[in-house]
Each structure stands twice: as C-alpha cells, then as structure tokens.
Design a protein around this motif. Structure first.
Motif, PDB file in Angstrom:
ATOM      1  N   GLU A  56      -0.549 -25.188  24.986  1.00 18.48           N
ATOM      2  CA  GLU A  56      -1.338 -25.365  23.765  1.00 18.48           C
ATOM      3  C   GLU A  56      -0.928 -24.319  22.711  1.00 18.48           C
ATOM      4  N   GLU A 264      -9.121 -30.560  23.405  1.00 14.30           N
ATOM      5  CA  GLU A 264      -7.897 -30.319  24.170  1.00 14.30           C
ATOM      6  C   GLU A 264      -7.561 -31.578  24.980  1.00 14.30           C
ATOM      7  N   ASP A 321      -5.384 -30.158  17.712  1.00 15.73           N
ATOM      8  CA  ASP A 321      -5.886 -29.058  18.549  1.00 15.73           C
ATOM      9  C   ASP A 321      -5.967 -27.778  17.703  1.00 15.73           C
TER      10      ASP A 321
END
Lengths: 430, 295
Positions: A56, A264, A321
C-alpha cells in the motif's frame, strides 16, 4: 520428568527461543542504490498479518519516483524506492531500521512506520537525522517533538471524532462501537466512543475484540441483541470478516461507519467474502480524510500510479487508497524540500519541508514535482498542494484534513457527504 | 440463562472445528514423537487446494474431501522427504522442532509469495439458520460439527479396535518394543502422518469456512490454540484433544458473553494453566514413558 513431557517441554522452550530469535533476525531488503542515486525507504510490513501495508505504501512511493525521475530527478540524482520489511512488529522493526540506517548511504527519507511500530522506530530515525513521513494514527504523536517526524493524515483521535460526527450526520440515534484491541484500531476508539456520548447518541453496545479469534459468536449475538442502527468500527480484515459474517448469521448487519481501513483492497476482499459485496457496499459508510480525486495532484497521482505497474501489481486497486495517496505526497514533499534546500542532506532539507508546503503570500501554488522544481529554479517560493489537498503542518509536524463520508458505488468511491470542522469539534468537545 | 446456553452452544461449534485439527496433531505426535509445528502449514496448503477446486466450480464439501486427501499426501511427503532423513541422522527432539518450524516458515512464506498477501474466501453459503433462543446454528456449521464428531469417533474406534490402531498405540507407548513385537513401524508411522494430514486438511477447510476468510499464514496463526486444546486434553490422546477443544471453545465463548471479549484468550489460557498445574499430563494422557523419536 518423563521422556514425553521432557520432549514437550523442550519443544515449548524451542518455540519460545525461536520466536525471540526470529524477532532479532528479521531481514530487511534495504540496499544502497547505484552510486549517485537517492533512496526513499518504504518502511512497512511486507510480511505477517499486516503484509498489505507495505504494498500500500509502495503504491505511493513508486508513482512519486516516476514523476520525480521524469522531471530529471532531485538535484540531478535519480531516486528509487526501497521496500524494507518492518513486519509490523516493534521487535522486528527496530533491528530492521537499525540495519537500514547503518547500511544505506543513499537513504534520504523514510515513508512508513505504521501505528504498530512507529513509537519504536521514530526515535531511531530522529537520532539518525532522517525524515520519516508516517501514516501512524497514534495520539502519542499529536504533540510530537521529534523534528524529523512528519504526519500528513489526521491522527486517529480526529478520525474517531469524525466517525461519531458521521453517525450524527447520518441521522443515527443508536450507534454501537466495535474495535479490535490492536494498537492501530484502538487509536480512534476512545474518541469515537466519547464522541457518540457527547453528541447525545445512545451507545447500546461498545465492544473491544481480541483480534484473530476463530469465533466471535457470543460478541456478535450481544451486538445483535443491542439492536444498533449503526456500528462504528475499525478492526483488521480477518477479525472484521469473522465477526460480521457471524453477525449476519445471528441477525442483521446494520450501517457500518468505517475508516480508511475499509478502503483498503484487502479489507474489502475479506469482508466481501464474508458478508457479500452487495451487503457490504450497501451498509458501508467510510469516513475518510477529504481528498477529492478532482484535485490536480490527485490526477497526476492516478496517472503515475498506472505508469508504475512494473513495481505495483494491479495498480488501480490503490487509486482510492488514502494511505497510498498520502505516501505519494510524502515523497513529493521530500523531493521538493531537497530542491528548495539545494541539498539532499536530510539534516539540511528537513528544515525546508514546511517551506514548500506552508501557505504564504506570493507563494506559487504547485501540484506536481516538475512544476515545483521549475518554480524553485526561478527563485520562487512554492506551496505544494498535493493529492490529499493542502498540507499545513503545525508546530508538532501534524497536518490535519477535512473529512468526508464516502460510499462505494459502481466500483468507485463517491463522496456522500462532507463533515465540517464544526461537526467534528462538537464530537471532540472543542 | 439464554445467554449461557447460546454461549455454550457457540463454544461447542468452535470446539468441533478445533477438535478436528487437535486430534490430527496429537495423533501424529503420539505415534512419532515429532512435535510438528508445520501442521498449520498443512492446514493452509490443503485449504488452498479446496479453494482452487471450489472456485473451479466444485461443491465445498467435495473440495473438502479433496483437501483431506491432499493434506494426507502433503503430510506424508513432508515426513518422507524432510523429516525422515533428519531422524535417520539421529537429530534429537530439539533439533526436529527447529526443522518443523523451518518447514512451516518455508511453506507459509513461499505460499504467500505465490498467492500474495491477500484474503481468500470459499464460495459456500452458510445455509439455513436454526434458532434456539439466542443460539443460532447454520446448516454449514451443523455439517462441520457432524464431520468433527464422525471423524473423532472414527479415529477413536480405529485406535481402539483395529490392528493398525493397536499398532499405533503400541508405537506411542514404546516404539522399540513395538518393533520387537513385529509391528511394521515404518508403515504405521507413514499412516499416522497421512491420517494426521487428512485431519489437517479437513480441519483447515472447516476453520477457514468458519472464519470466512483466510490468508497464506492463517493455519499457522491458529496453531497455538490447536496445540493448547491438544495439551489440555493430554498430548497424545485423541479423546483428550476433543475434550481440550471443548474446554477451550466453551470457556472462550462463555468468557466473551459474561466477562470481557478482549480477555477471552486470557481466560482460556488461564484455565489451561490451572488444569496443567493440577494435572501436568493433561486430562487424558496416559503416555508417560521415556521415548525417543520413532523411526
């Protein structure tokens, strides 16, 4: 002691010893880049239960370096991202950070340090004079005094207040809370619970779950019996999936007021598998820092993200995100600060972070690294307005955001409603 | 009272899921004396076999049967290819634990590298829910409880009444004596690994169905509670493993219902310690002889 029990005792001892050994022997993938190159470390969990945090953050770093290198690099140096596995545990993160600091001469900045390990590693980077842009939400950093620590996103305490305010805004009168007992989830729990009470909403149930259990049937039954109109929640994907799957079996899943964790991909995949994507999308109201995708910097982020497919598998999954977006801005801000300082020495450029982000009269507002670099080259003052919007650091190196309630509609996150500062302040008791 | 009844009922469901794996773990340990910490990895690998088959269109229960077979084969292969050479070289108990941990790390991380650090779910609706006051049992949970009961009875009956079961018990008590009495130890050991793997496969799929979603490391993450159930019941005793699973399952659910959900593990492991203080060998274990790793 008999042989059987002796062997069992040995086995238990070995498990313990190996656990300790594993803590001390975690490997990082830190390495120096080619001579002349600069390095941003993506210091996050790439393995273990929080293994999704690393990719991420990398999904923020890689697009940034595409943009920076396309503009000629920083002060003539190309820059690259180096993933370093913190494993999401202080015991692993500390030796990994120490190794990285000791072994990499081209390291100029760190992106990462999540809630689980930030408290342990921030002092190390402070001591090494290396800026760290963290996405930790821990309230202990609300009045941070470490000069090399920077936080773009709002702290968890503000997030919790915003979640309570969102419940009120949605017309909820009975709001329950369910948080995991891990550090990350507990950051926003106290302010969310206090906010619910402060706003005069009924709190029929308030649960703190031991994460990673094989069953939450009793807790789900208690929640179902409490009949809340909404559950304000943050928990890791596994815990959330097990809990809400069981809640859907014993009763109804009410509205869910969630936080950026619910955006997420891993959380949505786990929850979608547990209760079905249709029900999830119908009930989920994500309360997130307001960062409209129409911002110029956000469009650039999206474009560079798609161009980073070599290092970021399935890049589109990270486009909404917020943590990836914030990590992208972090890299761009560090790069612009180096240009402004005419130095890639961390101890020098760290002082220029606020000089490229703070609003000031006459400052040229820029949304990209290339534009910022060009303006600085012409001797102008700049204010970088990033993909998360304006970044105003206070004296504790914290930047706050406005919040919005977002909903997942037809494969995209849409702003459902904005939450004003007054509404958040009412929940926070200011 | 309704809360108590539902908590006990939920505890039984949790216990059934843990019991399948706990019986598998303890059965293999009792026969071979190898404390196999890669058991969780076998659960996960088998769970993925079921996942791939399930997503290829196979019914989850058929996929579970395939996972059972694959679990048995994986377990057997691990023993033959990795553990047996170490045992032949005379590696001690301590060393074997290290080897099993290494195998677990290799399998878990290798699988994570292959499938990615993400979550997977079976396509298997929970089915009709049966309600008794606050206690709710889905058709899927009912089937899992049935499978758990059936498998544990099968294992117990096999150990008690079949030649091979008696051979396993003989090995568990004294491997050298069993060999001297003509027990084909190598075959019996191989069978123990296979059966243990079968139970790991079924237990893995049951667990992953119950928790709704899983990753490449989920099996290993739940190994500690499986071992706890086995130890509580008496390591080496399948009957004890079932009882241990019941205690762990019911205590955690009742604890969550009446006390503090955050501290349910504290309560369960507190009970474990208390029981072991009074009865260090666990509730059922009769194994108390000086033994080495069986070969």
């Amino acid at each position: 002691m008999t042989g059987k029990w002796k062997s069992f005792g040995i086995a238990v001892a070995v498990v313990g010893a190996l656990g300790i050994a594993a803590c001390g022997s975690s490997s990082s993938s830190s390495s120096s880049g080619p001579k002349g190159n600069l390095e941003f470390a993506v210091f996050h969990a790439f393995s273990g239960p929080n293994a999704a945090y690393g990719p991420e953050a990398a999904a923020g770093c890689y697009p940034a370096i595409v943009e920076i290198n396309a503009a000629g690099g920083i002060l003539g140096h190309k820059v690259h991202c180096t993933p370093v596995d913190s494993k999401g545990e202080p015991a692993d993160a500390v030796p990994a950070a120490n190794r990285m600091i000791a072994s990499s001469s081209s390291l100029v900045g760190v992106i990462g340090g999540g809630s689980n390990e930030a408290t342990a590693v921030v002092p190390l980077f402070q001591q090494a004079h290396i800026p760290i842009f963290s996405t930790t939400g821990q309230s202990s950093f609300d009045h941070n005094t470490a000069s090399y620590f920077w936080r773009i996103l709002s702290p968890d305490s503000a997030q919790g207040s915003a979640m309570a305010a969102a419940a009120k805004k949605l017309g909820i009168t009975r709001a329950a809370t369910m948080f995991g007992n891990d550090i990350a989830a507990q950051g926003s729990a106290p302010s969310a619970i206090a906010g619910v009470k402060r706003l005069g909403l009924a709190l029929p149930a308030s649960q703190t779950l031991a994460v990673g259990q094989s069953s939450y049937r009793s807790e789900a039954t208690a929640m179902s019996n409490a009949k809340p109109q909404a559950i304000i929640t943050e928990a890791d994907p596994q815990t959330s999936a097990t809990y809400f799957s069981e809640l859907s079996q014993v009763g109804q899943v009410p509205k869910l007021i969630t936080d950026p964790v619910s955006q997420e991909p891993n959380w949505r995949k786990a929850m979608g598998g547990a209760i079905g994507t249709t029900l999830l999308n119908k009930q989920d109201y994500a309360v997130v820092a307001y960062s409209p995708a129409t911002l110029p910097a956000y469009k650039v982020f999206t474009s560079e993200l798609m161009a980073s497919a070599k290092h970021v598998p399935n890049p589109s999954q990270w486009n909404a995100d917020l943590y990836s977006v914030a990590d992208y801005d972090s890299a761009i801000i560090m790069a612009l600060a180096m240009d402004a300082a005419h130095s890639d020495a961390p101890g020098v450029y760290n002082r220029y972070v606020t000089k490229v982000t703070a609003p000031s009269s006459g400052a040229t507002i820029v949304h990209t690294y290339a534009a910022g670099k060009a303006a600085l080259a012409h001797g102008k003052h700049i204010q970088y307005v990033g993909a998360v919007g304006p970044v105003h650091f206070n004296q504790w190196h914290n930047a706050g955001n406005a919040f919005a309630i977002e909903r997942y509609v037809n494969g995209n996150w849409k702003v459902y409603s904005l939450i004003t500062a007054a509404e958040i302040n009412a929940a926070a008791g200011f | 009272m309704a809360v108590f009844i539902s908590a006990v009922g939920f505890g039984v469901v949790t216990a059934a899921i843990l019991a399948i794996s706990a019986v598998g773990f303890t059965l293999q340990f009792s026969v071979t004396n190898v404390f196999n910490l890669a058991f969780g990895s076998v659960m996960t690998l088998s769970g993925f076999v079921a996942y791939w088959l399930n997503h290829a269109g196979l019914n989850i229960w058929v996929a579970m049967a395939a996972a059972a077979v694959s679990g048995g084969l994986i377990s057997l292969a691990i023993n033959e290819a990795i553990y047996t050479p170490f045992i032949r070289h005379g590696l001690n108990l301590f060393g074997m634990v290290i080897v099993t941990i290494s195998v677990a790390v290799i399998f878990d991380h290798g699988l994570q590298a292959a499938v990615g650090p993400t979550f997977f779910s079976y396509t298997a609706p929970a089915g009709k829910a049966f309600r008794f006051a606050d206690f709710v049992l889905t058709r899927q949970e009912l089937i899992i409880v049935g499978i758990a009961v059936l498998l544990t009875i099968l294992v117990q009956v096999a150990l008690q009444y079949t030649r091979v079961g008696k051979a396993m018990r003989g090995l568990a008590i004294n491997a050298s004596l069993a060999r001297a009495c003509g027990v084909p130890t190598r075959g019996v050991i191989a069978l123990a690994w296979f059966v243990s793997g079968v139970l790991a496969g079924v237990g893995g799929v049951a667990l992953f169905l119950d928790i709704s979603t899983f990753t490449a490391t989920t099996g290993s993450e739940f190994l500690i509670v499986i071992i706890a159930a086995a130890v509580l019941g008496g390591i080496g005793s399948p009957r004890g493993a079932v009882l241990g699973a019941l205690v762990v399952g019911i205590v955690t659910e009742v604890g969550a219902a009446y006390w503090n959900a955050e501290l349910k593990d504290v309560l369960a492991f507190g009970v474990l310690i208390a029981v072991l203080l009074v009865r260090p060998q666990g509730l059922f274990s009769r194994l108390a002889t000086e033994r080495a790793i069986a070969r």
